[in-house]
Design a protein around this motif. Structure first.
Motif, mmCIF file in Angstrom:
data_model
loop_
_atom_site.group_PDB
_atom_site.id
_atom_site.type_symbol
_atom_site.label_atom_id
_atom_site.label_comp_id
_atom_site.label_asym_id
_atom_site.label_seq_id
_atom_site.Cartn_x
_atom_site.Cartn_y
_atom_site.Cartn_z
ATOM 1 N N UNK A 1 -4.054 -5.460 -0.719
ATOM 2 C CA UNK A 1 -3.033 -5.685 0.339
ATOM 3 C C UNK A 1 -1.533 -4.764 -0.030
ATOM 4 N N UNK A 2 -1.313 -4.323 -1.635
ATOM 5 C CA UNK A 2 -0.338 -3.497 -1.881
ATOM 6 C C UNK A 2 -0.763 -2.010 -1.340
ATOM 7 N N UNK A 3 -2.122 -1.438 -1.345
ATOM 8 C CA UNK A 3 -2.274 -0.451 -1.105
ATOM 9 C C UNK A 3 -2.152 -0.264 0.637
ATOM 10 N N UNK B 1 1.952 -0.354 1.221
ATOM 11 C CA UNK B 1 2.585 0.933 0.713
ATOM 12 C C UNK B 1 2.686 1.945 1.907
ATOM 13 N N UNK B 2 1.977 1.790 2.799
ATOM 14 C CA UNK B 2 1.813 2.997 3.769
ATOM 15 C C UNK B 2 3.068 2.721 4.913
ATOM 16 N N UNK B 3 3.497 1.428 4.980
ATOM 17 C CA UNK B 3 4.381 1.196 5.879
ATOM 18 C C UNK B 3 5.811 1.075 5.212
ATOM 19 N N UNK B 4 6.943 1.454 6.189
ATOM 20 C CA UNK B 4 8.304 1.440 5.527
ATOM 21 C C UNK B 4 8.652 0.001 5.011
ATOM 22 N N UNK B 5 9.310 0.120 3.819
ATOM 23 C CA UNK B 5 9.667 -1.438 3.311
ATOM 24 C C UNK B 5 11.040 -1.755 4.101
ATOM 25 N N UNK B 6 10.982 -3.220 4.208
ATOM 26 C CA UNK B 6 12.027 -3.680 4.724
ATOM 27 C C UNK B 6 13.052 -4.028 4.076
ATOM 28 N N UNK C 1 -2.720 -10.970 5.147
ATOM 29 C CA UNK C 1 -2.364 -12.260 4.382
ATOM 30 C C UNK C 1 -3.579 -13.319 5.124
ATOM 31 N N UNK C 2 -3.796 -12.844 6.414
ATOM 32 C CA UNK C 2 -4.863 -13.773 7.045
ATOM 33 C C UNK C 2 -6.329 -13.474 6.578
ATOM 34 N N UNK C 3 -6.407 -12.137 6.270
ATOM 35 C CA UNK C 3 -7.680 -11.611 5.803
ATOM 36 C C UNK C 3 -8.150 -11.903 4.185
ATOM 37 N N UNK C 4 -7.088 -12.665 3.677
ATOM 38 C CA UNK C 4 -6.887 -12.866 2.173
ATOM 39 C C UNK C 4 -7.484 -11.757 1.220
ATOM 40 N N UNK C 5 -6.838 -10.641 1.353
ATOM 41 C CA UNK C 5 -6.853 -9.649 0.590
ATOM 42 C C UNK C 5 -6.339 -9.882 -0.790
ATOM 43 N N UNK D 1 3.229 -7.345 11.185
ATOM 44 C CA UNK D 1 2.031 -7.658 11.813
ATOM 45 C C UNK D 1 0.764 -7.324 10.687
ATOM 46 N N UNK D 2 1.204 -5.963 10.019
ATOM 47 C CA UNK D 2 0.503 -5.690 8.749
ATOM 48 C C UNK D 2 0.395 -6.673 7.721
ATOM 49 N N UNK D 3 1.544 -7.092 7.409
ATOM 50 C CA UNK D 3 1.422 -8.419 6.513
ATOM 51 C C UNK D 3 0.719 -9.467 7.086
#
Length: 286
Positions: free
Chosen positions: A88-90, A93-98, A79-83, A73-75
């Motif tokens: 976007x990386x910042x 980076x706080x979420x565990x990588x899939x 994406x929808x906010x066009x960061x 959902x964070x991704x």
């Protein structure tokens, strides 16, 4: 007893790290909603939820900290906010990588090289934020002055924003400083990676629509022209239509840029379907 204390400390640290990702998303949503509402006080939370791509009820819970956000959902939100790539990386980076999305040569949790991200962010902002190309065109005006105060007055932006824009254009090589210390257009080419260009162009077009709406109420009809035509078309001829539009825009640009250049204009032509495209085995028309 020591083991119990250590486990308690570990649990507290883990909880704090998990909270950082949720707080980051909550702050991001509040910040972006506030930015839009400052420009348009009538902009509703429901409209913002549609932009973000979540139900308005779910968005309310997320912003109030009553519902957690997954990495997926964070991704979607970023994406929808066009960061830009750096922001976007910042956040992500706080979420565990899939694990299934790991790239060869990168360890779990490793991010892209900071210098690359910074450059991509600068390129992104040039393409996405309207002031950059406007200032580049302003440089070509006969009365142009290399003064942030003058640029700010002519563009209707703050002096600090004018400084920020010119510095970024110098950074990516689209402007240069001549022997006299004046700003000048650079001959350097400008290109971003495909993923950066895709997101930045979406924001670019979004801003063009917003600028056009502002012009309707701000500018007299004698200095603007907005014409629309609604028609039933053969979608197979869209590629030909795109070629004609680009040819027309090039010819019109040559006409308007000849003579005395004193103002900066943007020409935006929107050709888009009002009816729902029938699914005939294709997702879009070329």
């Amino acid at each position: 007893m020591l083991q119990i204390i250590l486990c308690s400390e570990l649990s507290r640290v883990t909880h704090a790290s998990l909270m950082k990702d949720q707080i980051a998303v909550q702050n991001l949503l509040r910040e972006k909603l506030g930015e839009i509402q400052r420009q348009n006080p009538r902009y509703s939370l429901r409209s913002f939820a549609k932009k973000v791509g979540v139900h308005v009820g779910a968005l309310t819970y997320i912003m109030n900290g009553k519902r957690n956000v997954s990495r997926d959902l964070a991704e979607r939100i970023t994406r929808r906010l066009l960061l830009d790539p750096q922001s976007r990386s910042e956040v992500l980076s706080l979420f565990p990588e899939k694990r299934k999305n790991r790239k060869p040569g990168l360890t779990l949790g490793e991010t892209l090289e900071p210098r690359y991200l910074a450059l991509s962010a600068a390129q992104f902002k040039v393409a996405a934020e309207w002031e950059h190309f406007a200032v580049m065109s302003l440089v070509k005006c006969e009365d142009f002055k290399s003064s942030h105060t003058w640029i700010a007055t002519r563009m209707g932006i703050t002096e600090s924003r004018a400084r920020q824009v010119t510095e970024r254009l110098l950074e990516v090589g689209l402007l240069s400083v001549d022997a006299s210390g004046n700003l000048a257009r650079s001959e350097a080419s400008y290109r971003t990676t495909d993923d950066v260009a895709d997101i930045s162009l979406k924001r670019h077009h979004e801003q063009s629509l917003d600028l056009a709406k502002e012009s309707i109420y701000r500018d007299d009809v004698s200095v603007r022209d907005m014409t629309t035509i609604t028609m039933a078309i053969d979608p197979k001829k869209l590629s030909m239509a795109k070629e004609l539009i680009r040819k027309y825009m090039d010819e019109l640009s040559d006409l308007l840029e000849s003579g005395h250049r004193t103002e900066v204009y943007r020409l935006s032509m929107q050709l888009f379907p009002l009816s729902r495209i029938e699914d005939k085995g294709k997702t879009h028309y070329e």
